[in-house]
Design a protein around this motif. Sequence first.
Motif, PDB file in Angstrom:
ATOM      1  N   PRO A 180       2.477  -1.864  -2.746  1.00 24.86           N
ATOM      2  CA  PRO A 180       2.325  -3.132  -3.417  1.00 24.86           C
ATOM      3  C   PRO A 180       3.794  -3.636  -3.480  1.00 24.86           C
ATOM      4  CG  PRO A 180       1.074  -1.313  -4.546  1.00 24.86           C
ATOM      5  CD  PRO A 180       1.883  -0.701  -3.475  1.00 24.86           C
ATOM      6  N   PRO A 181       3.824  -5.199  -3.426  1.00 24.13           N
ATOM      7  CA  PRO A 181       5.166  -5.564  -3.406  1.00 24.13           C
ATOM      8  C   PRO A 181       5.971  -5.381  -4.722  1.00 24.13           C
ATOM      9  CG  PRO A 181       3.378  -7.481  -3.186  1.00 24.13           C
ATOM     10  CD  PRO A 181       2.704  -5.922  -3.311  1.00 24.13           C
ATOM     11  N   HIS A 182       5.187  -5.226  -5.877  1.00 23.39           N
ATOM     12  CA  HIS A 182       5.952  -4.946  -7.148  1.00 23.39           C
ATOM     13  C   HIS A 182       6.449  -3.504  -7.223  1.00 23.39           C
ATOM     14  CE1 HIS A 182       1.784  -3.583  -7.936  1.00 23.39           C
ATOM     15  NE2 HIS A 182       2.279  -3.018  -8.944  1.00 23.39           N
ATOM     16  N   VAL A 183       6.070  -2.622  -6.290  1.00 25.12           N
ATOM     17  CA  VAL A 183       6.438  -1.256  -6.389  1.00 25.12           C
ATOM     18  C   VAL A 183       7.675  -0.966  -5.623  1.00 25.12           C
ATOM     19  CG1 VAL A 183       5.712   1.189  -6.545  1.00 25.12           C
ATOM     20  CG2 VAL A 183       4.113  -0.570  -7.299  1.00 25.12           C
ATOM     21  N   PRO A 184       8.672  -0.379  -6.349  1.00 22.73           N
ATOM     22  CA  PRO A 184       9.790  -0.046  -5.160  1.00 22.73           C
ATOM     23  C   PRO A 184       9.655   1.260  -4.436  1.00 22.73           C
ATOM     24  CG  PRO A 184      10.410   0.399  -7.636  1.00 22.73           C
ATOM     25  CD  PRO A 184       8.878   0.007  -7.730  1.00 22.73           C
ATOM     26  N   VAL A 185      10.101   1.337  -3.288  1.00 24.06           N
ATOM     27  CA  VAL A 185       9.701   2.539  -2.432  1.00 24.06           C
ATOM     28  C   VAL A 185      11.178   2.939  -1.897  1.00 24.06           C
ATOM     29  CG1 VAL A 185       9.166   2.905   0.021  1.00 24.06           C
ATOM     30  CG2 VAL A 185       7.648   1.127  -1.098  1.00 24.06           C
ATOM     31  N   ILE A 186      11.384   4.328  -2.111  1.00 23.27           N
ATOM     32  CA  ILE A 186      12.458   4.937  -2.074  1.00 23.27           C
ATOM     33  C   ILE A 186      12.368   6.018  -0.749  1.00 23.27           C
ATOM     34  CG2 ILE A 186      14.169   6.530  -2.974  1.00 23.27           C
ATOM     35  CD1 ILE A 186      14.368   4.467  -4.992  1.00 23.27           C
ATOM     36  N   ALA A 187      13.284   6.073   0.258  1.00 20.28           N
ATOM     37  CA  ALA A 187      13.308   7.003   1.314  1.00 20.28           C
ATOM     38  C   ALA A 187      14.171   7.949   0.952  1.00 20.28           C
ATOM     39  CB  ALA A 187      13.272   6.172   2.428  1.00 20.28           C
ATOM     40  N   ILE A 188      13.735   9.186   1.159  1.00 14.10           N
ATOM     41  CA  ILE A 188      14.646  10.374   1.327  1.00 14.10           C
ATOM     42  C   ILE A 188      14.733  10.835   2.615  1.00 14.10           C
ATOM     43  CG2 ILE A 188      15.381  12.655   0.321  1.00 14.10           C
ATOM     44  CD1 ILE A 188      13.982  11.683  -2.347  1.00 14.10           C
ATOM     45  N   VAL A 189      15.636  10.886   3.206  1.00 10.87           N
ATOM     46  CA  VAL A 189      15.696  11.367   4.706  1.00 10.87           C
ATOM     47  C   VAL A 189      16.671  12.304   5.112  1.00 10.87           C
ATOM     48  CG1 VAL A 189      14.938   8.852   5.247  1.00 10.87           C
ATOM     49  CG2 VAL A 189      17.398   9.341   5.240  1.00 10.87           C
ATOM     50  N   GLY A 190      16.645  13.058   6.037  1.00 10.38           N
ATOM     51  CA  GLY A 190      17.386  14.065   6.406  1.00 10.38           C
ATOM     52  C   GLY A 190      18.763  13.447   7.077  1.00 10.38           C
ATOM     53  N   GLY A 191      18.715  12.351   7.473  1.00 11.59           N
ATOM     54  CA  GLY A 191      19.894  11.453   8.078  1.00 11.59           C
ATOM     55  C   GLY A 191      19.524  10.171   8.358  1.00 11.59           C
ATOM     56  N   ALA A 192      20.763   9.431   8.090  1.00 11.44           N
ATOM     57  CA  ALA A 192      20.488   8.060   8.334  1.00 11.44           C
ATOM     58  C   ALA A 192      21.629   7.483   9.485  1.00 11.44           C
ATOM     59  CB  ALA A 192      20.598   7.152   7.381  1.00 11.44           C
ATOM     60  N   ALA A 193      21.067   7.175  10.774  1.00 10.16           N
ATOM     61  CA  ALA A 193      21.771   6.787  11.891  1.00 10.16           C
ATOM     62  C   ALA A 193      21.832   5.172  12.000  1.00 10.16           C
ATOM     63  CB  ALA A 193      21.192   7.299  13.226  1.00 10.16           C
ATOM     64  N   ASP A 194      22.470   4.792  13.104  1.00 10.88           N
ATOM     65  CA  ASP A 194      22.668   3.324  13.332  1.00 10.88           C
ATOM     66  C   ASP A 194      21.503   2.731  13.533  1.00 10.88           C
ATOM     67  OD1 ASP A 194      25.443   3.460  13.540  1.00 10.88           O
ATOM     68  OD2 ASP A 194      25.471   3.777  15.509  1.00 10.88           O
ATOM     69  N   GLY A 195      21.073   1.674  12.812  1.00 11.00           N
ATOM     70  CA  GLY A 195      19.831   0.774  12.764  1.00 11.00           C
ATOM     71  C   GLY A 195      19.019   1.154  11.738  1.00 11.00           C
ATOM     72  N   ALA A 196      19.348   2.112  10.783  1.00 11.97           N
ATOM     73  CA  ALA A 196      18.582   2.459   9.740  1.00 11.97           C
ATOM     74  C   ALA A 196      18.328   1.461   8.881  1.00 11.97           C
ATOM     75  CB  ALA A 196      19.111   3.744   9.076  1.00 11.97           C
ATOM     76  N   GLU A 197      19.186   0.597   8.760  1.00  8.73           N
ATOM     77  CA  GLU A 197      19.414  -0.733   7.780  1.00  8.73           C
ATOM     78  C   GLU A 197      18.124  -1.705   7.958  1.00  8.73           C
ATOM     79  OE1 GLU A 197      21.780  -1.720  11.260  1.00  8.73           O
ATOM     80  OE2 GLU A 197      21.825  -0.147   9.750  1.00  8.73           O
ATOM     81  N   ALA A 198      17.466  -1.541   9.173  1.00 12.62           N
ATOM     82  CA  ALA A 198      16.511  -2.485   9.467  1.00 12.62           C
ATOM     83  C   ALA A 198      15.208  -1.997   8.439  1.00 12.62           C
ATOM     84  CB  ALA A 198      16.023  -2.455  10.984  1.00 12.62           C
ATOM     85  N   ILE A 199      15.219  -0.851   8.059  1.00 10.90           N
ATOM     86  CA  ILE A 199      14.144  -0.523   7.171  1.00 10.90           C
ATOM     87  C   ILE A 199      13.914  -1.258   5.985  1.00 10.90           C
ATOM     88  CG2 ILE A 199      15.158   1.225   5.875  1.00 10.90           C
ATOM     89  CD1 ILE A 199      11.777   1.700   7.736  1.00 10.90           C
ATOM     90  N   TYR A 200      14.814  -1.800   5.359  1.00 11.49           N
ATOM     91  CA  TYR A 200      14.887  -2.547   4.277  1.00 11.49           C
ATOM     92  C   TYR A 200      13.951  -3.906   4.487  1.00 11.49           C
ATOM     93  CZ  TYR A 200      18.517   0.457   2.562  1.00 11.49           C
ATOM     94  OH  TYR A 200      19.306   1.101   2.148  1.00 11.49           O
ATOM     95  N   ALA A 201      13.846  -4.415   5.728  1.00 11.52           N
ATOM     96  CA  ALA A 201      12.970  -5.698   5.791  1.00 11.52           C
ATOM     97  C   ALA A 201      11.736  -5.082   5.949  1.00 11.52           C
ATOM     98  CB  ALA A 201      13.493  -6.395   7.249  1.00 11.52           C
TER      99      ALA A 201
END
Length: 187
Positions: free
Chosen positions: A150-171
């Motif tokens: 739902p748009p009002h619920v924050p989503v947090i991602a815990i990942v093993g590693g974040a590489a180039d291009g990971a910032e696209a996930i915010y969209a």
Amino acid sequence: TGGSLKDINHMDLSQLQRNLRGVTMTVMCDIDNPLCGDMGAAVIFAPQKGADPTQVALLDKGLRHFGALIHKELGMDVISLPGAGAAGGMGGGCAALFHASLCSGIQTVLKAVGFADKAADADLIVTGEGRLDSQSIHGKVVAGVAEAAPPHVPVIAIVGGAADGAEAIYAKGVTAVFSINRLPEDF
């Protein structure tokens, strides 16, 4: 094998088609990449498995040849089929050879567990992935969970590693990304 795809010149599927008569198959794919090309299985995933540029080009050429053969002999276009590049081309092979329907794995799982109902009263959703990168927006878990939240619920991602291009996930709706470690490196 990947190296011999370019050598296939004919497929005899008569026995397979007889054996599969009446069978319905659904294949869940974790990505929506096509079979070949700039976003295809070889170009995107083979380098992660250790393929050098020459090997990537040979694998992509083999997948393109196999896709063209499928089109010629079976009348099915798997080259640009979303999900055909899953598992090194297994998605496309299953669609063509087994008449399988390809579907999003994360969407299937979210529906099966009733995610929409459970997420409606959530205060926070935590999801994760081994490696968050530019491919994560193409049908993987974190993007699927974020899009279904739902748009009002924050989503947090815990990942093993974040590489180039990971910032696209915010969209896609992810609020924050936390990496438990830098990407694996040689000792």
